[in-house]
Motif scaffolding. Structure first.
Motif, PDB file in Angstrom:
ATOM      1  N   ARG A  84      63.146  59.361  91.088  1.00  0.00           N
ATOM      2  CA  ARG A  84      63.680  60.277  92.092  1.00  0.00           C
ATOM      3  C   ARG A  84      63.822  61.685  91.520  1.00  0.00           C
ATOM      4  O   ARG A  84      64.199  61.881  90.366  1.00  0.00           O
ATOM      5  N   ASP A  85      63.507  62.678  92.354  1.00  0.00           N
ATOM      6  CA  ASP A  85      63.694  64.083  92.009  1.00  0.00           C
ATOM      7  C   ASP A  85      65.017  64.535  92.620  1.00  0.00           C
ATOM      8  O   ASP A  85      65.108  64.727  93.837  1.00  0.00           O
ATOM      9  N   ILE A  86      66.019  64.686  91.782  1.00  0.00           N
ATOM     10  CA  ILE A  86      67.348  65.066  92.255  1.00  0.00           C
ATOM     11  C   ILE A  86      67.510  66.576  92.144  1.00  0.00           C
ATOM     12  O   ILE A  86      67.488  67.141  91.051  1.00  0.00           O
ATOM     13  N   VAL A  87      67.665  67.223  93.293  1.00  0.00           N
ATOM     14  CA  VAL A  87      67.876  68.668  93.331  1.00  0.00           C
ATOM     15  C   VAL A  87      69.328  68.910  93.722  1.00  0.00           C
ATOM     16  O   VAL A  87      69.731  68.643  94.853  1.00  0.00           O
ATOM     17  N   ASN A  88      70.108  69.392  92.774  1.00  0.00           N
ATOM     18  CA  ASN A  88      71.536  69.565  92.990  1.00  0.00           C
ATOM     19  C   ASN A  88      71.843  70.984  93.462  1.00  0.00           C
ATOM     20  O   ASN A  88      71.695  71.945  92.713  1.00  0.00           O
ATOM     21  N   LEU A  89      72.274  71.128  94.710  1.00  0.00           N
ATOM     22  CA  LEU A  89      72.632  72.430  95.261  1.00  0.00           C
ATOM     23  C   LEU A  89      74.138  72.559  95.417  1.00  0.00           C
ATOM     24  O   LEU A  89      74.639  73.350  96.222  1.00  0.00           O
ATOM     25  N   THR A  90      74.860  71.781  94.618  1.00  0.00           N
ATOM     26  CA  THR A  90      76.317  71.841  94.578  1.00  0.00           C
ATOM     27  C   THR A  90      76.742  72.904  93.570  1.00  0.00           C
ATOM     28  O   THR A  90      76.226  72.944  92.455  1.00  0.00           O
ATOM     29  N   ARG A 110      64.771  62.686  87.690  1.00  0.00           N
ATOM     30  CA  ARG A 110      64.433  64.023  87.194  1.00  0.00           C
ATOM     31  C   ARG A 110      65.381  65.004  87.878  1.00  0.00           C
ATOM     32  O   ARG A 110      65.772  64.789  89.026  1.00  0.00           O
ATOM     33  N   PHE A 111      65.726  66.088  87.182  1.00  0.00           N
ATOM     34  CA  PHE A 111      66.823  66.934  87.668  1.00  0.00           C
ATOM     35  C   PHE A 111      66.430  68.398  87.775  1.00  0.00           C
ATOM     36  O   PHE A 111      65.795  68.962  86.882  1.00  0.00           O
ATOM     37  N   LEU A 140      58.785  69.938  87.639  1.00  0.00           N
ATOM     38  CA  LEU A 140      59.546  69.408  88.766  1.00  0.00           C
ATOM     39  C   LEU A 140      59.705  70.479  89.843  1.00  0.00           C
ATOM     40  O   LEU A 140      59.569  70.202  91.038  1.00  0.00           O
ATOM     41  N   HIS A 141      59.967  71.686  89.407  1.00  0.00           N
ATOM     42  CA  HIS A 141      60.078  72.787  90.360  1.00  0.00           C
ATOM     43  C   HIS A 141      58.765  73.008  91.095  1.00  0.00           C
ATOM     44  O   HIS A 141      58.725  73.179  92.316  1.00  0.00           O
TER      45      HIS A 141
END
Length: 287
Positions: A84-90, A110-111, A140-141
């Protein structure tokens, strides 16, 4: 939609920002699976997952927009993040983002971290000026560039997963300083026959004219010489501060928004920095 679709993603968190992000992807034709901790009406067209685990399992790209770092960890704890590609916008700190990257990676994911420079009403609106800082693995980006560009502009700031958070908070810190100055200025004119509506354009114009000061500070920091090109030195500014404080007293306004910075200015002068600009204060803050 399957996890293999490049037009599908999952959003965890349906607060004002999470909902705005979701609506922007739906409007762009993406299939969006959503989950929220408490019952909340999902944007029309989104598929609501019963659990966070189900939502994560549905798509490769998982965008997280929750209250804080603790909420992110609590939500993802125990979920299989493999592939999973986890994109954290927190919103988080540099250290929290770096630690979360390791935590996600250790669980097979992946982060990518993000810092949103916008309010919800700007998301998905062309020419609103909204953009998001991203940092983390370059590949990833790049793999998710198309989807990430839908809600707002993109500013990738490097492979260090903590940099997006640091850029975000650094700019927010500058914003708070501006807000503090504006609050003090409005308080000063408050008891006089001066319209705040008429005063506001003058304030905005002056703040915009002074904003370029940051370029001079950056150049002095890069050179290590805080006296080059100085027109109003720190000693002069400290003297002028007395007038600002007397005016506040005359108007019955607390100077508590100004005095911490003034104290740093005085300290720098006492240490021999009177011929510098305010750039020397940066060194005091970094000690």
């Amino acid at each position: 939609m399957s996890v293999y679709s490049n037009k599908a993603l999952t959003v965890l968190g349906l607060g004002d920002m999470g909902s705005a992000l979701t609506r922007s992807w739906l409007a762009a034709g993406y299939a969006v699976t959503v989950w929220n901790r408490s019952p909340r009406r999902a944007p029309t067209g989104a598929t609501v997952a019963a659990t966070a685990a189900t939502a994560v399992a549905t798509n490769t790209l998982v965008v997280v927009c929750l209250l804080d770092d603790a909420a992110v960890r609590a939500t993802l704890d125990g979920i299989d993040l493999t592939g999973r590609d986890i994109v954290n916008l927190t919103t988080s700190t540099l250290a929290e983002a770096r630690a979360l990257s390791e935590w996600i990676t250790a669980r097979g994911g992946r982060f990518l971290d993000g810092g949103i420079m916008a309010v919800p009403s700007m998301i998905g609106v062309a020419d609103s000026g909204a953009y998001v800082f991203y940092s983390g693995a370059t590949e990833l980006h790049e793999a998710n560039a198309e989807a990430l560009a839908v809600p707002a502009g993109v500013n990738y700031v490097g492979a260090d997963p903590g940099f997006a958070a640091l850029y975000d908070i650094a700019l927010l810190s500058a914003m708070w300083g501006m807000f503090a100055g504006a609050a003090h200025a409005f308080a000063l004119i408050g008891k006089e026959d001066i319209s705040p509506m008429a005063f506001a354009p003058l304030m905005v114009a002056y703040q915009q004219a002074m904003a370029g000061y940051a370029y001079g500070t950056a150049a002095q920091l890069a050179r290590g010489d805080y006296t080059e090109g100085v027109e109003s030195n720190l000693a002069m500014m400290v003297t002028t501060n007395g007038t600002l404080l007397r005016t506040a007293a005359e108007q019955g306004v607390s100077a508590e928004l100004l005095t911490p910075f003034m104290a740093l200015m005085e300290r720098r002068v006492a240490e021999g920095g009177g011929k510098e600009s305010t750039t020397g204060v940066v060194d005091l803050l970094r000690r």
